[in-house]
Design a protein around this motif. Structure first.
Motif, short mmCIF file in Angstrom:
data_model
loop_
_atom_site.label_atom_id
_atom_site.label_comp_id
_atom_site.label_asym_id
_atom_site.label_seq_id
_atom_site.Cartn_x
_atom_site.Cartn_y
_atom_site.Cartn_z
N PRO A 13 0.79 -1.24 0.00
CA PRO A 13 0.00 0.00 0.00
C PRO A 13 0.82 1.29 0.00
O PRO A 13 0.27 2.36 -0.27
N GLN A 14 2.09 1.19 0.38
CA GLN A 14 2.94 2.38 0.45
C GLN A 14 4.37 1.97 0.08
O GLN A 14 4.69 0.78 0.02
N LEU A 15 5.23 2.98 -0.13
CA LEU A 15 6.66 2.70 -0.10
C LEU A 15 7.01 2.21 1.30
O LEU A 15 6.20 2.31 2.22
N ILE A 16 8.21 1.68 1.45
CA ILE A 16 8.58 1.16 2.76
C ILE A 16 9.53 2.11 3.47
O ILE A 16 10.13 3.01 2.86
N GLU A 17 9.63 1.90 4.74
CA GLU A 17 10.40 2.79 5.59
C GLU A 17 11.85 2.89 5.11
O GLU A 17 12.49 1.88 4.82
N GLY A 18 12.34 4.11 5.05
CA GLY A 18 13.71 4.35 4.60
C GLY A 18 13.79 4.90 3.19
O GLY A 18 14.82 5.47 2.80
#
Length: 391
Positions: A380-385
């Motif tokens: 659902p989103q890009l990932i952390e970082g």
């Protein structure tokens, strides 16, 4: 316009028909391929076009009707329904629509022509049950190839800054971009002994699959800006070749920059010296299987996420997706990359292994767990970082 479309379809079918042969049933077989871009874009659309050519070459009696550049910028007067009407009138019994941009309209025309088999590339209507019984979906399992691309970039960068030229934002582009990031992080730490958190990975979305002047961001300007601000490896996620073209020009002017193009086997040809390699689609074998099933009557509705032949990623008769090293990849990096690929192939390394958090900080895949197909497909989103917007 109606006459122009008809003429284009008729001429293309004439050129791409097999010579004098017939299918095992003794009848000719006509199929249509609808491209969102031009058939010679050295990217996404050319890969599909050549997949159709593979069918013509390997299925006696097959002929292909092609409609290229079905998009609002190039042919604003054309509609998918209108193109399908013409293809059906010319006898097409299988029609492949090769973009998520066509997903909704493909479902509509499939209901209109229940006797024709439709395949939409990259959609999921057959999976969710929204599509009629004569509609299937297919997509190449590109995620590992994107991870390999990210690994090649991380093994090469001298500035520690990677740039990704993205198209529009949807589940497909989010998961492919994130896969490249995960591969880059893994290799930056594993093979270079550096802190993966220090690797900068920035995504810039242009707003569509390719440049539309006045509508999208210009990928030439996006790539130029990346390089001007310290990025030395540019990865492409769009259908066309601006990223490697600009990187090649900057390298020729003396900049230490590299690129990873996308989609098409020969994409490195645009600037081979700075090309680290290319993750590519190879649609021919799956298209041939689909066409053969339609001809012999064994076709059934399916949702296919077609993977690589890990024993030989460059086998064009068996691997739906692949990776090809580019001349710009150093020998040392190539050795490390080969090790990474072998571990992906054996299952020793899985790209989507937790802990993985989403960009907003929420947990997505727990530590030690491997993401399910559903988690990866519907990211659902890009990932952390990662740097860049998720919406």
């Amino acid at each position: 316009m109606h006459k122009k479309v008809l003429l284009l379809l008729a001429l293309t079918a004439l050129v791409l028909a097999a010579c004098g042969a017939s299918t095992p049933s003794g009848e000719n077989f006509t199929f249509g391929v609808i491209l969102v871009g031009p058939q010679n874009d050295h990217g996404w659309s050319q890969a599909h076009y050549e997949g159709g050519q593979y069918v013509v070459e390997n299925l006696p009696g097959a002929e292909m009707i092609v409609f290229e550049s079905l998009n609002p910028a190039d042919k604003p007067e054309a509609t998918l329904e209108g193109v399908v009407d013409e293809m059906v009138a010319q006898g097409a019994t299988l029609i492949i629509t090769t973009s998520d941009e066509f997903e909704e309209d493909t479902t509509t025309v499939a209901a209109k022509y229940p006797e024709v088999t439709f395949v939409n590339v990259s959609g999921d209507d057959a999976l969710t049950g929204e599509g009629p019984a004569n509609l299937s979906n297919i997509m190449g399992r590109m995620e590992e190839m994107k991870a390999i691309a990210g690994c090649a970039a991380a093994l090469t960068t001298q500035t520690g800054q990677l740039g990704y030229v993205g198209p529009l934002i949807n589940h497909e582009t989010l998961r492919l971009t994130a896969s490249a990031y995960l591969g880059a992080q893994h290799c930056y730490e594993t093979y270079r002994g550096l802190d993966a958190d220090d690797l900068e990975f920035t995504v810039s979305w242009i707003g569509f699959w390719f440049n539309i002047p006045g509508v999208t961001s210009d990928p030439t300007e996006v790539t130029t800006n990346f390089i001007d601000t310290g990025v030395d490896v540019v990865l492409s996620g769009i259908d066309t070749t601006e990223a490697i073209n600009v990187a090649g020009q900057r390298a020729a002017a003396g900049d230490a920059v590299w690129a990873v193009p996308y989609d098409y086997l020969a994409a490195c040809d645009n600037a081979p010296d700075i090309c680290l390699g290319v993750p590519f689609f190879n649609w021919g074998p799956d298209y041939l299987a689909l066409a053969t099933a339609v001809v012999d009557g064994s076709w059934t509705q399916s949702w296919v996420w077609s993977g690589p032949n890990w024993a030989d990623l460059s086998d064009l008769d068996s691997s739906a997706v692949g990776w090809l090293n580019g001349p710009g990849l150093s020998e040392e990096a190539a050795a490390d990359l080969a090790d990474y690929i072998s571990k992906l192939a054996s299952g020793e390394v899985a790209v989507w292994t937790g802990p993985i958090n989403l960009q907003d900080g929420s947990a997505y895949i727990a530590a030690g767990e491997v993401g399910s197909d559903e988690q990866v497909w519907y990211l659902p989103q890009l990932i952390e970082g990662m740097n860049g917007p998720s919406q």
